[in-house]
Design a protein around this motif. Structure first.
Motif, PDB file in Angstrom:
ATOM      1  N   THR A 104       0.977  -1.207  -0.010  1.00  0.00           N
ATOM      2  CA  THR A 104      -0.313  -0.045  -0.417  1.00  0.00           C
ATOM      3  C   THR A 104       0.817   1.149  -0.810  1.00  0.00           C
ATOM      4  O   THR A 104       1.933   0.783   0.776  1.00  0.00           O
ATOM      5  CB  THR A 104      -1.262   0.280   1.078  1.00  0.00           C
ATOM      6  N   THR A 149      -3.801   8.001   2.261  1.00  0.00           N
ATOM      7  CA  THR A 149      -3.771   6.781   1.834  1.00  0.00           C
ATOM      8  C   THR A 149      -3.908   5.913   0.432  1.00  0.00           C
ATOM      9  O   THR A 149      -4.991   7.331   0.277  1.00  0.00           O
ATOM     10  CB  THR A 149      -4.036   5.042   2.477  1.00  0.00           C
ATOM     11  N   SER A 173      -7.559   2.009  -1.215  1.00  0.00           N
ATOM     12  CA  SER A 173      -7.951   1.627   0.164  1.00  0.00           C
ATOM     13  C   SER A 173      -9.139   1.925   0.013  1.00  0.00           C
ATOM     14  O   SER A 173     -10.005   1.526   0.953  1.00  0.00           O
ATOM     15  CB  SER A 173      -7.081   1.739   0.663  1.00  0.00           C
ATOM     16  N   ARG A 194      -6.918  -2.819  -0.275  1.00  0.00           N
ATOM     17  CA  ARG A 194      -7.959  -2.915  -1.688  1.00  0.00           C
ATOM     18  C   ARG A 194      -9.268  -3.174  -1.778  1.00  0.00           C
ATOM     19  O   ARG A 194      -9.225  -4.261  -0.846  1.00  0.00           O
ATOM     20  CB  ARG A 194      -6.831  -4.470  -2.827  1.00  0.00           C
TER      21      ARG A 194
END
Length: 319
Positions: free
Chosen positions: A97, A118, A122, A184
């Motif tokens: 990530t 992020t 995500s 994810r």
């Protein structure tokens, strides 16, 4: 070792990320690491002879090599299990990530504390605001988020955790001004989340999550127990009641844009309007209500941003 145990995905524009001393080596970041006591990610370097091979081409076993884990030692190539000739995602390698950390936010509502972002992947598809009223998809934050998605800024998750671990003891910081927990879509990557929980020890991180599968709720419950406050994000007052029943963590919810007074959910739970949205001089840095994992009240956020009208409709029960 955490490398060959679950499928991953291709690194966008992978050919741009080449090792500075090994030009034939495309650099990928993968989660986990046997030599990393901190559980930090490894760099998987795929050696290719001649021109870079296109996706779907066969790369012989002899050309697969994994190098250092950010200073924590080497990984042997035999530890990478090839399952099909399609490429890294089919070798069982999970790409890390990607996240960004701003050490001092310039956002008046957040206050001058560290805030992170992020990558958009995500965010769970089930979030009704994802394509209808998400505040992070407009203005400067949208530009920042887009650059993060393209890997034009930010860092792999392990480096992000190192940065968090380096924050001063007792530091209040916000995880995810945009984006969700690592993993994810609806998934929470437990390996990466636990890296972050270790990095957050002695700090006061807080965040919000729209992920709500049973596995995600279990991960959120673990995060709250370990000192990282993760608020469950409700789409409406009724939805906030449902989330509160899970007991996984504190709850927040979106409210219609014109809601300016404290209220209650259909089940009678008290909802406090975010003070930073109602009073000058109040910010996350001074309020800290969302960082209190043991609170009983729900924090309500009136819909705001360019998508406020659509978000208000959802919060009012229209969707």
């Amino acid at each position: 070792m955490g490398v060959a145990n679950e499928p991953g995905r291709y690194f966008p524009r992978a050919s741009r990320y080449r090792h500075p001393r090994l030009p034939s080596c495309v650099r990928f970041y993968v989660s986990g690491g046997n030599g990393a006591a901190q559980g930090l990610p490894l760099e998987l370097c795929v050696l290719r002879a001649g021109k870079p091979r296109a996706r779907g081409s066969f790369v012989p076993e002899s050309s697969k090599r994994a190098f250092w884990g950010v200073g924590f030692g080497a990984v042997r190539s035999r530890e990478i299990r090839a399952r099909s000739p399609a490429g890294p995602e089919d070798w069982g390698c999970r790409v890390s990530t990607w996240a960004h950390l701003t050490l001092k936010s310039a956002n008046a509502k957040t206050g001058p504390i560290p805030v992170s972002t992020t990558e958009p992947d995500s965010c769970p598809p089930s979030c009704p605001f994802r394509d209808a009223g998400c505040y992070a998809k407009s203005g400067p934050l949208a530009l920042h988020w887009r650059k993060l998605a393209e890997r034009e800024r930010g860092m792999p998750w392990g480096e992000f955790c190192i940065a968090i671990a380096s924050l001063p003891a007792g530091q209040l910081w916000r995880l995810n001004q945009a984006g969700d927990l690592p993993g994810r879509g609806e998934e929470v990557n437990l390996s990466e989340l636990r890296q972050l929980l270790r990095a957050n020890k002695g700090k006061r991180g807080f965040s919000y999550s729209h992920k709500r599968s049973p596995e995600a709720l279990a991960a959120i419950r673990e995060a709250n127990a370990e000192g990282l406050t993760v608020n469950l994000s409700g789409n409406s007052l009724a939805d906030a009641d449902a989330l509160a029943e899970t007991g996984a963590g504190p709850v927040v919810c979106v409210l219609p844009a014109n809601q300016t007074e404290n209220t209650r959910t259909p089940a009678g739970r008290k909802v406090v309007i975010c003070p930073a949205t109602q009073r000058e001089g109040v910010s996350c840095a001074t309020c800290q209500l969302c960082a209190r994992g043991n609170r009983s009240v729900i924090v309500g956020f009136p819909a705001h941003g360019t998508g406020a009208k659509r978000a208000s409709a959802i919060a009012g029960g229209a969707s």
